[in-house]
Design a protein around this motif. Structure first.
Motif, PDB file in Angstrom:
ATOM      1  N   UNK A  61      38.175  42.424 -49.108  1.00 58.94           N
ATOM      2  CA  UNK A  61      38.924  41.564 -50.035  1.00 58.94           C
ATOM      3  C   UNK A  61      38.445  41.768 -51.471  1.00 58.94           C
ATOM      4  N   UNK A  62      37.148  41.892 -51.664  1.00 59.45           N
ATOM      5  CA  UNK A  62      36.615  42.129 -53.013  1.00 59.45           C
ATOM      6  C   UNK A  62      37.079  43.480 -53.549  1.00 59.45           C
ATOM      7  N   UNK A  63      37.082  44.498 -52.704  1.00 55.70           N
ATOM      8  CA  UNK A  63      37.563  45.821 -53.102  1.00 55.70           C
ATOM      9  C   UNK A  63      39.034  45.744 -53.519  1.00 55.70           C
ATOM     10  N   UNK A  64      39.847  45.061 -52.692  1.00 59.72           N
ATOM     11  CA  UNK A  64      41.269  44.928 -52.996  1.00 59.72           C
ATOM     12  C   UNK A  64      41.489  44.110 -54.266  1.00 59.72           C
ATOM     13  N   UNK A  65      40.662  43.106 -54.459  1.00 59.17           N
ATOM     14  CA  UNK A  65      40.762  42.289 -55.670  1.00 59.17           C
ATOM     15  C   UNK A  65      40.480  43.134 -56.911  1.00 59.17           C
ATOM     16  N   UNK A  66      39.454  43.958 -56.851  1.00 60.67           N
ATOM     17  CA  UNK A  66      39.140  44.845 -57.984  1.00 60.67           C
ATOM     18  C   UNK A  66      40.301  45.803 -58.242  1.00 60.67           C
ATOM     19  N   UNK A  99      33.770  34.313 -62.378  1.00 61.87           N
ATOM     20  CA  UNK A  99      33.668  33.122 -61.535  1.00 61.87           C
ATOM     21  C   UNK A  99      34.580  33.245 -60.312  1.00 61.87           C
ATOM     22  N   UNK A 100      35.741  33.825 -60.503  1.00 60.61           N
ATOM     23  CA  UNK A 100      36.676  34.021 -59.389  1.00 60.61           C
ATOM     24  C   UNK A 100      36.111  35.029 -58.389  1.00 60.61           C
ATOM     25  N   UNK A 101      35.523  36.108 -58.886  1.00 62.68           N
ATOM     26  CA  UNK A 101      34.880  37.087 -58.007  1.00 62.68           C
ATOM     27  C   UNK A 101      33.770  36.418 -57.200  1.00 62.68           C
ATOM     28  N   UNK A 102      32.993  35.586 -57.856  1.00 68.74           N
ATOM     29  CA  UNK A 102      31.904  34.875 -57.185  1.00 68.74           C
ATOM     30  C   UNK A 102      32.453  33.948 -56.104  1.00 68.74           C
ATOM     31  N   UNK A 103      33.566  33.275 -56.395  1.00 69.04           N
ATOM     32  CA  UNK A 103      34.234  32.408 -55.427  1.00 69.04           C
ATOM     33  C   UNK A 103      34.600  33.205 -54.172  1.00 69.04           C
ATOM     34  N   UNK A 104      35.200  34.385 -54.376  1.00 69.62           N
ATOM     35  CA  UNK A 104      35.594  35.223 -53.240  1.00 69.62           C
ATOM     36  C   UNK A 104      34.357  35.736 -52.502  1.00 69.62           C
ATOM     37  N   UNK A 105      33.354  36.154 -53.239  1.00 71.75           N
ATOM     38  CA  UNK A 105      32.126  36.668 -52.618  1.00 71.75           C
ATOM     39  C   UNK A 105      31.472  35.609 -51.733  1.00 71.75           C
ATOM     40  N   UNK A 106      31.613  34.352 -52.090  1.00 69.05           N
ATOM     41  CA  UNK A 106      31.012  33.250 -51.331  1.00 69.05           C
ATOM     42  C   UNK A 106      31.988  32.604 -50.349  1.00 69.05           C
ATOM     43  N   UNK A 107      33.090  33.250 -50.095  1.00 67.40           N
ATOM     44  CA  UNK A 107      34.142  32.712 -49.232  1.00 67.40           C
ATOM     45  C   UNK A 107      33.595  32.209 -47.896  1.00 67.40           C
ATOM     46  N   UNK A 108      32.773  33.019 -47.242  1.00 70.65           N
ATOM     47  CA  UNK A 108      32.307  32.669 -45.901  1.00 70.65           C
ATOM     48  C   UNK A 108      31.438  31.416 -45.857  1.00 70.65           C
ATOM     49  N   UNK A 109      30.788  31.078 -46.956  1.00 74.84           N
ATOM     50  CA  UNK A 109      29.911  29.905 -46.942  1.00 74.84           C
ATOM     51  C   UNK A 109      30.558  28.664 -47.550  1.00 74.84           C
ATOM     52  N   UNK A 110      31.768  28.770 -48.073  1.00 77.59           N
ATOM     53  CA  UNK A 110      32.426  27.618 -48.687  1.00 77.59           C
ATOM     54  C   UNK A 110      33.866  27.471 -48.230  1.00 77.59           C
TER      55      UNK A 110
END
Length: 168
Positions: A92-97, A122-133
């Motif tokens: 998802x992060x790769x696709x977002x970039x 901040x949005x990238x960080x949100x996605x990176x932390x998806x599994x914990x939030x």
């Protein structure tokens, strides 16, 4: 399938899938980002967002794409089907970039005009932390869901589901 949700992490391909499915299923397509944002990246007031969403959810048929966890419960209450693109966050992060590079400076089809694609740490960080939030909250919302849940864990599973449902 008359009231369908497409959910999953940002960059999983929700909008792309929804744009493909809605016309094939004969359902009106609603992007949560179009309800949640206004030109200039101005967030829609919560009361207005909930009112606009209530109007959509009350209809007999729809395909709603997007997460917006604070609005998931009323959508789940009316949805007969949830398609959950439960894809790996690295993908998802790769696709977002890739999306940022491809659409930079232009509004995507699933966004309102005046919201050009841009990099947002901040949005990238949100996605990176998806599994914990967000994922934890999404799973909690889905726990009581009684309709059809189609959980697809990777692009191969999505392709297989498309073939099985004559959608490829």
């Amino acid at each position: 399938m008359k009231r369908v949700l497409v959910i999953g992490p940002c960059g999983s391909g929700k909008s792309t899938l929804a744009r493909e499915l809605a016309p094939r299923m004969g359902l009106p397509l609603v992007h949560m980002d179009q309800l949640g944002w206004q030109a200039g990246w101005v967030e829609t007031e919560k009361a207005e967002l909930h009112a606009r969403l209530a109007e959509v959810v009350a209809r007999d048929e729809w395909l709603i794409e997007g997460n917006y966890g604070g609005t998931l419960a009323p959508r789940l209450a009316r949805a007969d089907t949830v398609i959950y693109l439960d894809f790996p966050i690295r993908l998802c992060l790769w696709r977002l970039a890739k999306r940022i590079i491809t659409h930079r400076g232009r509004s995507r089809p699933d966004m309102p005009e005046g919201c050009p694609e841009r990099f947002d740490a901040a949005f990238f960080w949100y996605v990176a932390r998806w599994n914990s939030g967000p994922r934890v909250r999404t799973e909690a919302n889905l726990a009581g869901y009684t309709g059809t849940l189609i959980r697809l864990r990777n692009p191969d599973a999505l392709a297989q589901w498309r073939r099985a449902n004559s959608l490829d």
